[in-house]
Motif scaffolding. Sequence first.
Motif, short mmCIF file in Angstrom:
data_model
loop_
_atom_site.label_atom_id
_atom_site.label_comp_id
_atom_site.label_asym_id
_atom_site.label_seq_id
_atom_site.Cartn_x
_atom_site.Cartn_y
_atom_site.Cartn_z
N GLU A 4 0.82 -1.30 -0.17
CA GLU A 4 0.05 -0.04 0.14
C GLU A 4 0.88 1.38 -0.08
N CYS A 20 -2.73 0.40 -3.98
CA CYS A 20 -2.32 -0.95 -3.44
C CYS A 20 -1.92 -1.54 -4.76
N TRP A 34 -10.87 -2.04 -0.14
CA TRP A 34 -10.28 -1.42 1.19
C TRP A 34 -11.36 -1.74 2.33
N ARG A 69 -9.48 0.20 -10.35
CA ARG A 69 -8.55 -0.95 -10.44
C ARG A 69 -8.00 -0.88 -11.74
N GLU A 77 -6.90 1.56 -6.54
CA GLU A 77 -6.87 2.89 -5.76
C GLU A 77 -8.06 3.47 -5.17
N CYS A 93 -5.76 -2.64 2.44
CA CYS A 93 -6.01 -3.28 1.25
C CYS A 93 -6.27 -4.79 1.28
N THR A 95 -7.60 -8.31 -1.15
CA THR A 95 -7.85 -8.82 -2.40
C THR A 95 -8.41 -10.31 -2.00
#
Length: 116
Positions: A4, A20, A34, A69, A77, A93, A95
């Motif tokens: 990040e 990120c 996020w 993204r 972002e 952040c 995923t």
Amino acid sequence: QLVESGGGSVQAGGSLRLSCLASGIGYTNFVMGWYRQAPGKQRELVASVTSGGTTNYADSVEGRFTISRDNRKNTVEMQMNDLKSEDTGVYYCYTRRVVTPTFLYWGQGTQVTVSS
């Protein structure tokens, strides 16, 4: 690995941008976004975006934050405008792979402080 950048201190009404980068992690079938955690509070979802570009926002940030993204760069972002003191916290952040087998990865967190 999620790295990040961004964050910092700003006065109320100001703006910040968080970024990120996901290294060594796929992007297809992964949602990125996020979370944030304020002192003494539970971690809460702020915003997310699918690999297809579908976004989701917490009610408290709708209209003020914008998530985006770049699948080619595997980055996400979040532009944060009109910041309020209640936006203060550590922003993480993440995923998450949304098909089985599922995986969840977290960044190290970045501090956002909004002074009134």
